[in-house]
Design a protein around this motif. Sequence first.
Motif, PDB file in Angstrom:
ATOM      1  N   GLU A 285       4.309 117.760 106.375  1.00 54.90           N
ATOM      2  CA  GLU A 285       4.435 117.603 107.823  1.00 54.90           C
ATOM      3  C   GLU A 285       3.118 117.208 108.477  1.00 54.90           C
ATOM      4  O   GLU A 285       3.099 116.389 109.403  1.00 54.90           O
ATOM      5  CB  GLU A 285       4.965 118.903 108.439  1.00 54.90           C
ATOM      6  CG  GLU A 285       5.352 118.759 109.897  1.00 54.90           C
ATOM      7  CD  GLU A 285       6.149 119.937 110.405  1.00 54.90           C
ATOM      8  OE1 GLU A 285       6.438 119.964 111.622  1.00 54.90           O
ATOM      9  OE2 GLU A 285       6.509 120.821 109.589  1.00 54.90           O
ATOM     10  N   GLU A 286       2.012 117.757 108.002  1.00 55.88           N
ATOM     11  CA  GLU A 286       0.712 117.436 108.596  1.00 55.88           C
ATOM     12  C   GLU A 286       0.372 115.962 108.403  1.00 55.88           C
ATOM     13  O   GLU A 286      -0.052 115.276 109.346  1.00 55.88           O
ATOM     14  CB  GLU A 286      -0.382 118.314 107.985  1.00 55.88           C
ATOM     15  CG  GLU A 286      -1.763 118.083 108.610  1.00 55.88           C
ATOM     16  CD  GLU A 286      -2.835 119.007 108.053  1.00 55.88           C
ATOM     17  OE1 GLU A 286      -4.016 118.790 108.360  1.00 55.88           O
ATOM     18  OE2 GLU A 286      -2.477 119.942 107.296  1.00 55.88           O
ATOM     19  N   ASP A 287       0.547 115.449 107.180  1.00 52.89           N
ATOM     20  CA  ASP A 287       0.279 114.030 106.937  1.00 52.89           C
ATOM     21  C   ASP A 287       1.223 113.150 107.744  1.00 52.89           C
ATOM     22  O   ASP A 287       0.818 112.116 108.305  1.00 52.89           O
ATOM     23  CB  ASP A 287       0.430 113.705 105.451  1.00 52.89           C
ATOM     24  CG  ASP A 287      -0.806 114.079 104.640  1.00 52.89           C
ATOM     25  OD1 ASP A 287      -1.849 114.388 105.248  1.00 52.89           O
ATOM     26  OD2 ASP A 287      -0.719 114.067 103.394  1.00 52.89           O
ATOM     27  N   ALA A 288       2.502 113.533 107.811  1.00 51.58           N
ATOM     28  CA  ALA A 288       3.473 112.743 108.575  1.00 51.58           C
ATOM     29  C   ALA A 288       3.078 112.684 110.046  1.00 51.58           C
ATOM     30  O   ALA A 288       3.116 111.617 110.668  1.00 51.58           O
ATOM     31  CB  ALA A 288       4.867 113.333 108.425  1.00 51.58           C
ATOM     32  N   ASP A 289       2.685 113.818 110.596  1.00 56.48           N
ATOM     33  CA  ASP A 289       2.262 113.840 112.003  1.00 56.48           C
ATOM     34  C   ASP A 289       1.032 112.973 112.220  1.00 56.48           C
ATOM     35  O   ASP A 289       0.940 112.236 113.215  1.00 56.48           O
ATOM     36  CB  ASP A 289       1.964 115.279 112.444  1.00 56.48           C
ATOM     37  CG  ASP A 289       3.228 116.115 112.607  1.00 56.48           C
ATOM     38  OD1 ASP A 289       4.326 115.517 112.656  1.00 56.48           O
ATOM     39  OD2 ASP A 289       3.114 117.351 112.671  1.00 56.48           O
ATOM     40  N   ASP A 290       0.072 113.041 111.286  1.00 58.02           N
ATOM     41  CA  ASP A 290      -1.149 112.237 111.426  1.00 58.02           C
ATOM     42  C   ASP A 290      -0.822 110.746 111.402  1.00 58.02           C
ATOM     43  O   ASP A 290      -1.406 109.958 112.167  1.00 58.02           O
ATOM     44  CB  ASP A 290      -2.134 112.572 110.297  1.00 58.02           C
ATOM     45  CG  ASP A 290      -2.793 113.935 110.472  1.00 58.02           C
ATOM     46  OD1 ASP A 290      -2.698 114.500 111.583  1.00 58.02           O
ATOM     47  OD2 ASP A 290      -3.400 114.421 109.502  1.00 58.02           O
ATOM     48  N   ILE A 291       0.091 110.349 110.533  1.00 62.26           N
ATOM     49  CA  ILE A 291       0.469 108.932 110.454  1.00 62.26           C
ATOM     50  C   ILE A 291       1.141 108.482 111.752  1.00 62.26           C
ATOM     51  O   ILE A 291       0.795 107.433 112.319  1.00 62.26           O
ATOM     52  CB  ILE A 291       1.416 108.698 109.252  1.00 62.26           C
ATOM     53  CG1 ILE A 291       0.651 108.890 107.935  1.00 62.26           C
ATOM     54  CG2 ILE A 291       2.033 107.294 109.319  1.00 62.26           C
ATOM     55  CD1 ILE A 291       1.543 108.903 106.709  1.00 62.26           C
ATOM     56  N   ILE A 292       2.093 109.269 112.217  1.00 61.68           N
ATOM     57  CA  ILE A 292       2.843 108.875 113.411  1.00 61.68           C
ATOM     58  C   ILE A 292       1.940 108.828 114.630  1.00 61.68           C
ATOM     59  O   ILE A 292       1.999 107.877 115.423  1.00 61.68           O
ATOM     60  CB  ILE A 292       4.031 109.847 113.613  1.00 61.68           C
ATOM     61  CG1 ILE A 292       5.063 109.625 112.501  1.00 61.68           C
ATOM     62  CG2 ILE A 292       4.672 109.641 114.984  1.00 61.68           C
ATOM     63  CD1 ILE A 292       6.123 110.697 112.415  1.00 61.68           C
ATOM     64  N   VAL A 293       1.059 109.815 114.778  1.00 63.50           N
ATOM     65  CA  VAL A 293       0.108 109.808 115.910  1.00 63.50           C
ATOM     66  C   VAL A 293      -0.830 108.616 115.792  1.00 63.50           C
ATOM     67  O   VAL A 293      -1.137 107.947 116.796  1.00 63.50           O
ATOM     68  CB  VAL A 293      -0.685 111.133 115.943  1.00 63.50           C
ATOM     69  CG1 VAL A 293      -1.850 111.038 116.935  1.00 63.50           C
ATOM     70  CG2 VAL A 293       0.222 112.288 116.331  1.00 63.50           C
TER      71      VAL A 293
END
Length: 362
Positions: A285-293
């Motif tokens: 989830e952390e990597d996914a959030d970083d990518i989307i942001v």
Amino acid sequence: MYLCLRINLTENLKMITIADDTFSALNEFLQRKNYSKIFILVDENTHEYCLPILLGNLETDLAFEILEVEAGEEMKNIQTANQLWEILTEMQADRKALMINLGGGVITDMGGFVASTYKRGIEFMNIPTTLLSMCDASIGGKTGIDLMHYKNMVGTFTFPEQIFIYPKFLETLPFKELRSGFAEMLKHGLIADKIHWESLLQIQKLDAESIIPHITVSMKIKEEVVQKDFQEKNIRKTLNFGHTIGHAVESLFLNQGNPVLHGEAVAMGMIAETRLALLEGLIGEEDADDIIVGIRKYYPYLDISDFTDEEISGLLLNDKKNTDRAVNFSLVSGIGSCTFDQQCSPKNILQALDFYRSLNDA
């Protein structure tokens, strides 16, 4: 800053080297070859802004002809290709002729396709003029045209003889074209090079001056993947991250008569497919959030409210990467890594699309 991307055939691959003087290298190449005639393919934009620069630096006694087509993805079709074949025939182009594709991804895709099929193939070179074509479309030996509103459904795997990069062409581009190409650079970092991704996120203002220092890294990522898998049997599929959903949405806008830039659709696709990777348990989830942001830092929301899940899903089933009617995704498994041939739950695909739609309210 001037870069020249020079490509020489070794077995069935191409080796890329960087030189300093683009047009000197171009003229040197033309002097070594024995072409009968040169055909320069442009659209009305590159005719106005880029062709004068090329002709002002071109040193050759060879006869040349200018072939101009209208700008836009909607022109990348069999009708335009047929018109170009007819013109080449009328002008008695023989198999020793050279096609120079001076333009963005539409011109390099279509010009390469026309050249690689005319009289079973004449040589062509690409001189990309957009960020998208410099970092992605002109590299890798894919040519193609759209069929109906399906992207790149007809084409060939054919390397250009040479690719010459002149970054100052980027100064002629409107901001939206620069931003479109930047999406492919972000993709290269996400699938293969975390450091490249992080470096790109440091750019505060998307302009030619800020982007040019990063172009070489993006080109090399693309070229290294292509060297490993020219005909897209395995790892080259990772370059399609963001493109499965992105191409479907781009096709729907094109069919609607309201085309969007390729990079805008790919940015939307990368966000949705990152969410899909999370739902499939491929990324945290952390990597996914970083990518989307990170992607949303540069790309505004693309309104897809006109398109139903059924319309998007129907196009996903026609994607070129599919096998046995199953949609094959290339999905990030971390920042800087990517997996391919992922067949995802239909429920998760729809949830990923719903997630993207929800960003309109964020």
